[in-house]
Design an enzyme around this catalytic site. Sequence first.
Site, PDB file in Angstrom:
ATOM      1  N   LYS A 195       0.859  -1.194   0.000  1.00 20.38           N
ATOM      2  CA  LYS A 195       0.000   0.000   0.000  1.00 20.38           C
ATOM      3  C   LYS A 195       0.887   1.232   0.000  1.00 20.38           C
ATOM      4  O   LYS A 195       1.826   1.335   0.802  1.00 20.38           O
ATOM      5  CB  LYS A 195      -0.870  -0.028   1.251  1.00 20.38           C
ATOM      6  CG  LYS A 195      -1.609   1.261   1.550  1.00 20.38           C
ATOM      7  CD  LYS A 195      -2.669   1.003   2.596  1.00 20.38           C
ATOM      8  CE  LYS A 195      -3.110   2.275   3.277  1.00 20.38           C
ATOM      9  NZ  LYS A 195      -4.307   2.074   4.102  1.00 20.38           N
TER      10      LYS A 195
HETATM   11  C1  5RP Z   1      -1.878   4.378   7.651  1.00 24.35           C
HETATM   12  C2  5RP Z   1      -2.825   3.430   7.028  1.00 24.35           C
HETATM   13  C3  5RP Z   1      -4.250   3.715   7.141  1.00 24.35           C
HETATM   14  O1  5RP Z   1      -5.016   2.558   6.980  1.00 24.35           O
HETATM   15  C4  5RP Z   1      -4.650   4.644   6.052  1.00 24.35           C
HETATM   16  O2  5RP Z   1      -3.745   5.683   5.916  1.00 24.35           O
HETATM   17  C5  5RP Z   1      -5.962   5.189   6.315  1.00 24.35           C
HETATM   18  O3  5RP Z   1      -6.606   5.519   5.189  1.00 24.35           O
HETATM   19  P1  5RP Z   1      -6.772   7.015   4.666  1.00 24.35           P
HETATM   20  O4  5RP Z   1      -5.403   7.647   4.566  1.00 24.35           O
HETATM   21  O5  5RP Z   1      -7.415   6.826   3.330  1.00 24.35           O
HETATM   22  O6  5RP Z   1      -7.668   7.745   5.615  1.00 24.35           O
HETATM   23  O7  5RP Z   1      -2.467   2.475   6.448  1.00 24.35           O
HETATM   24  O8  5RP Z   1      -0.606   4.062   7.282  1.00 24.35           O
END
Ligand code: 5RP
Length: 293
Positions: free
Chosen positions: A205
């Site tokens: 991710k």
């Molecule tokens: C942080 C993460 C969180 O799950 C993610 O950032 C949260 O989602 P968003 O940024 O879309 O609110 O992995 O490292």
Amino acid sequence: MADAVGNKAAHEYYLDVPVKKTPFYAKGLNNTDWGMKDRLSRIFQPQSGNTVMLAFDHGYFQGPTAGLERLDVVIENICDHADVLMATRGALRSCISPTHNKAVCLRATHDMSVLFEDLSTGSGFSVDIEDAIRMNASAIAMQCFVGAAGERDSLENLCRAADLGYKYGIPVLGVTAVGKEMARNARYFSLACRILAENGASFVKTYYCDDFEKVVASCPVPIVIAGGKKLPEDEALEMAYRAIASGANGVDMGRNVFQSEHPVEMLLAIRKVVHEGFNGKQAYEYFLDSINK
Ligand code: 5RP
């Protein structure tokens, strides 16, 4: 045991039907075990090869985040429209019904809380693999701090998670953390994603950036993009579209969904981009039509 008396003789061998030798559709994951592929197929939908993940794990270091004050109310009402729930075991067990039967990407690291200035000092591996199995996790998520103080510890944790993941058939999601001092460009994200993949992450991710196709091209496993801070819906959908058009295999969005005034319609519009080939403009029109119905 089946009754051995009076059985019909086997006779239909379909000799004219060749055995399928279809490679597994998720990038770079053909050489994994059956159980791993089964779990990956709950994440990356076989029809599109892509995934819509709903992230609501923010509380693990932020406490009550805007929009997530009541997980049992907010997430319970929208989670049926996601493919995967990305959350902590505490949130899932206390607030989310298992009857939704969604794939779970279990956050398996803990970090320093937002009370500390520097959040990039490292993560701990916070979930026993047996508990991940008990939670029926389709993946476990490990936060990694490439280029920051916590790099060494977090990569060690990633490697340990990958060992356990391969042992039990559970894919590991490597999450690239971004710190205050860290660049958010294709050069940095290519480096970070590649390092996580080579250390055993089954998928990664990261954040969308210019030249994202280079980040995707140099990462040997699927990439899903994080949403980041709340944007106007049209901009968030355009970002999702550009990521998919650059070769990403999905989105893992949180604030851009649950902080929207129309989270269900937003998730449905994201699905159109991720699974049905809509561009950002078409998806935004779909979003507007849905909220005006
Ligand atoms: C942080 C993460 C969180 O799950 C993610 O950032 C949260 O989602 P968003 O940024 O879309 O609110 O992995 O490292």
